[in-house]
Design a protein around this motif. Structure first.
Motif, PDB file in Angstrom:
ATOM      1  N   ARG A   3      24.535   5.334   2.062  1.00 40.34           N
ATOM      2  CA  ARG A   3      24.142   6.596   1.410  1.00 40.34           C
ATOM      3  C   ARG A   3      22.648   6.874   1.533  1.00 40.34           C
ATOM      4  NH1 ARG A   3      26.622   5.460  -4.331  1.00 40.34           N
ATOM      5  NH2 ARG A   3      25.426   3.608  -3.882  1.00 40.34           N
ATOM      6  N   ALA A   4      21.921   6.000   2.160  1.00 38.94           N
ATOM      7  CA  ALA A   4      20.459   6.132   2.200  1.00 38.94           C
ATOM      8  C   ALA A   4      19.990   6.791   3.496  1.00 38.94           C
ATOM      9  CB  ALA A   4      19.806   4.766   2.064  1.00 38.94           C
ATOM     10  N   ARG A   5      18.895   7.488   3.378  1.00 42.40           N
ATOM     11  CA  ARG A   5      18.173   7.963   4.556  1.00 42.40           C
ATOM     12  C   ARG A   5      17.256   6.821   4.972  1.00 42.40           C
ATOM     13  NH1 ARG A   5      12.992  11.244   4.754  1.00 42.40           N
ATOM     14  NH2 ARG A   5      12.853  11.806   6.941  1.00 42.40           N
ATOM     15  N   VAL A   6      17.360   6.377   6.223  1.00 42.32           N
ATOM     16  CA  VAL A   6      16.532   5.288   6.726  1.00 42.32           C
ATOM     17  C   VAL A   6      15.412   5.898   7.576  1.00 42.32           C
ATOM     18  CG1 VAL A   6      16.444   3.185   8.114  1.00 42.32           C
ATOM     19  CG2 VAL A   6      18.451   3.661   6.681  1.00 42.32           C
ATOM     20  N   VAL A   7      14.182   5.545   7.220  1.00 41.95           N
ATOM     21  CA  VAL A   7      12.991   6.029   7.920  1.00 41.95           C
ATOM     22  C   VAL A   7      12.340   4.824   8.583  1.00 41.95           C
ATOM     23  CG1 VAL A   7      10.760   7.181   7.664  1.00 41.95           C
ATOM     24  CG2 VAL A   7      12.681   7.838   6.181  1.00 41.95           C
ATOM     25  N   HIS A   8      12.201   4.857   9.890  1.00 41.62           N
ATOM     26  CA  HIS A   8      11.633   3.734  10.645  1.00 41.62           C
ATOM     27  C   HIS A   8      10.250   4.169  11.143  1.00 41.62           C
ATOM     28  CE1 HIS A   8      12.705   0.173  13.412  1.00 41.62           C
ATOM     29  NE2 HIS A   8      11.403   0.332  13.399  1.00 41.62           N
ATOM     30  N   LEU A   9       9.210   3.539  10.613  1.00 36.90           N
ATOM     31  CA  LEU A   9       7.830   3.890  10.955  1.00 36.90           C
ATOM     32  C   LEU A   9       7.213   2.759  11.758  1.00 36.90           C
ATOM     33  CD1 LEU A   9       6.840   5.354   7.478  1.00 36.90           C
ATOM     34  CD2 LEU A   9       7.638   6.606   9.493  1.00 36.90           C
ATOM     35  N   ARG A  49       1.317  10.007   8.629  1.00 38.42           N
ATOM     36  CA  ARG A  49       2.027  11.288   8.797  1.00 38.42           C
ATOM     37  C   ARG A  49       3.167  11.417   7.780  1.00 38.42           C
ATOM     38  NH1 ARG A  49       1.444  10.271  14.540  1.00 38.42           N
ATOM     39  NH2 ARG A  49       3.542   9.417  14.505  1.00 38.42           N
ATOM     40  N   TYR A  50       3.883  10.339   7.561  1.00 42.41           N
ATOM     41  CA  TYR A  50       4.994  10.367   6.613  1.00 42.41           C
ATOM     42  C   TYR A  50       4.497  10.667   5.200  1.00 42.41           C
ATOM     43  CZ  TYR A  50       9.151   8.991   4.049  1.00 42.41           C
ATOM     44  OH  TYR A  50      10.228   8.991   3.209  1.00 42.41           O
ATOM     45  N   VAL A  51       3.443  10.002   4.790  1.00 36.69           N
ATOM     46  CA  VAL A  51       2.873  10.249   3.461  1.00 36.69           C
ATOM     47  C   VAL A  51       2.423  11.705   3.343  1.00 36.69           C
ATOM     48  CG1 VAL A  51       0.932   9.690   1.918  1.00 36.69           C
ATOM     49  CG2 VAL A  51       2.252   7.850   2.992  1.00 36.69           C
ATOM     50  N   ALA A  52       1.826  12.251   4.400  1.00 37.57           N
ATOM     51  CA  ALA A  52       1.404  13.657   4.386  1.00 37.57           C
ATOM     52  C   ALA A  52       2.614  14.584   4.226  1.00 37.57           C
ATOM     53  CB  ALA A  52       0.638  13.994   5.665  1.00 37.57           C
ATOM     54  N   GLN A  53       3.726  14.252   4.873  1.00 38.52           N
ATOM     55  CA  GLN A  53       4.948  15.055   4.732  1.00 38.52           C
ATOM     56  C   GLN A  53       5.473  14.999   3.299  1.00 38.52           C
ATOM     57  OE1 GLN A  53       7.547  13.321   7.626  1.00 38.52           O
ATOM     58  NE2 GLN A  53       6.642  14.426   9.351  1.00 38.52           N
ATOM     59  N   VAL A 103       0.844  -1.204   0.000  1.00 40.74           N
ATOM     60  CA  VAL A 103       0.000   0.000   0.000  1.00 40.74           C
ATOM     61  C   VAL A 103       0.872   1.243   0.000  1.00 40.74           C
ATOM     62  CG1 VAL A 103      -1.711   1.311   1.327  1.00 40.74           C
ATOM     63  CG2 VAL A 103      -1.957  -1.164   1.067  1.00 40.74           C
ATOM     64  N   LEU A 104       1.907   1.262   0.845  1.00 38.92           N
ATOM     65  CA  LEU A 104       2.792   2.427   0.887  1.00 38.92           C
ATOM     66  C   LEU A 104       3.537   2.584  -0.435  1.00 38.92           C
ATOM     67  CD1 LEU A 104       4.041   4.808   2.366  1.00 38.92           C
ATOM     68  CD2 LEU A 104       5.725   3.215   3.336  1.00 38.92           C
ATOM     69  N   ALA A 105       4.015   1.495  -1.010  1.00 41.94           N
ATOM     70  CA  ALA A 105       4.721   1.572  -2.292  1.00 41.94           C
ATOM     71  C   ALA A 105       3.815   2.164  -3.367  1.00 41.94           C
ATOM     72  CB  ALA A 105       5.213   0.190  -2.706  1.00 41.94           C
ATOM     73  N   ARG A 106       2.594   1.700  -3.434  1.00 42.07           N
ATOM     74  CA  ARG A 106       1.645   2.220  -4.422  1.00 42.07           C
ATOM     75  C   ARG A 106       1.375   3.708  -4.185  1.00 42.07           C
ATOM     76  NH1 ARG A 106      -2.527  -1.305  -3.859  1.00 42.07           N
ATOM     77  NH2 ARG A 106      -3.350  -0.032  -2.192  1.00 42.07           N
ATOM     78  N   THR A 107       1.176   4.088  -2.929  1.00 36.99           N
ATOM     79  CA  THR A 107       0.893   5.482  -2.585  1.00 36.99           C
ATOM     80  C   THR A 107       2.069   6.384  -2.956  1.00 36.99           C
ATOM     81  OG1 THR A 107      -0.563   4.794  -0.786  1.00 36.99           O
ATOM     82  CG2 THR A 107       0.284   7.044  -0.690  1.00 36.99           C
ATOM     83  N   LEU A 108       3.275   5.988  -2.559  1.00 31.47           N
ATOM     84  CA  LEU A 108       4.446   6.802  -2.881  1.00 31.47           C
ATOM     85  C   LEU A 108       4.725   6.807  -4.378  1.00 31.47           C
ATOM     86  CD1 LEU A 108       6.897   5.925   0.038  1.00 31.47           C
ATOM     87  CD2 LEU A 108       5.518   7.998  -0.261  1.00 31.47           C
ATOM     88  N   GLY A 109       4.492   5.691  -5.025  1.00 32.34           N
ATOM     89  CA  GLY A 109       4.666   5.637  -6.477  1.00 32.34           C
ATOM     90  C   GLY A 109       3.778   6.651  -7.175  1.00 32.34           C
TER      91      GLY A 109
END
Length: 172
Positions: free
Chosen positions: A145-151, A159-163, A16-22
């Motif tokens: 080299r990646a930013r790691v986001v832990h939800l 909240r992350y998707v809203a940001q 779901v998150l992959a589809r939303t961010l895509g």
């Protein structure tokens, strides 16, 4: 955010998150299940699975969602953003049940195959305790080299998707 790897237990909400961010970022989404299994849902040989991921991450823009720890270094080294979904195990088990009710088993529209086995349920229930520490160790080693986001909750994902949405609007 052009090369995103999404990790987490079964039922955590990766697809779901992959589809939303895509959709938000206009990035192509690949679910590792699409690379892991052939058209009859037989497991692809590990070297072929890893080679397919190397081909995927050679691109400049992508989202990959899935959990293969053995090949995580491939995605971690290439990603600019890694999102680890870590909701409570009961949330994951509820997500698995909801997916089964929604899709009635088999392959659903996102290309992910809905299979519920004792192994899948055990993985979801024990991900945080057994698997997440190994994922985090792999990320420390390979995601330099990646930013790691832990939800840690569905609310944190919202909240992350809203940001991400707000940043996208402000940069337009």
């Amino acid at each position: 955010m052009q090369r995103i790897a999404i990790l987490g237990a079964s039922g955590a909400g990766k697809t779901v998150l992959a589809r939303t961010l895509g959709d938000l970022l206009d990035l192509p989404v690949t679910h590792l299940d699409q690379l892991r299994y052939d058209s009859d849902w037989n497991v692809i040989a590990e070297p072929d699975f890893v080679a397919a991921q190397h081909q995927l991450v050679a691109g400049t823009r992508w989202i990959a969602d899935g959990n293969s720890l053995a090949s995580l270094p491939v995605r971690a080294a290439a990603a600019d953003t890694i999102i680890v979904l870590d909701p409570h195990p009961l949330v994951c088990l509820t997500g698995i049940a909801a997916r089964r009710l929604r899709y009635r088993g088999g392959q659903h529209a996102d290309g992910v195959y809905d299979r519920i086995t004792l192994e899948v349920l055990t993985y979801a229930a024990t991900y945080r305790a057994r698997h997440l520490p190994r994922v985090q160790a792999c990320l420390r080693e390979h995601a330099t080299r990646a930013r790691v986001v832990h939800l840690r909750s569905r609310r944190a994902v919202t909240r992350y998707v809203a940001q991400v949405r707000a940043v996208g609007r402000s940069s337009s």
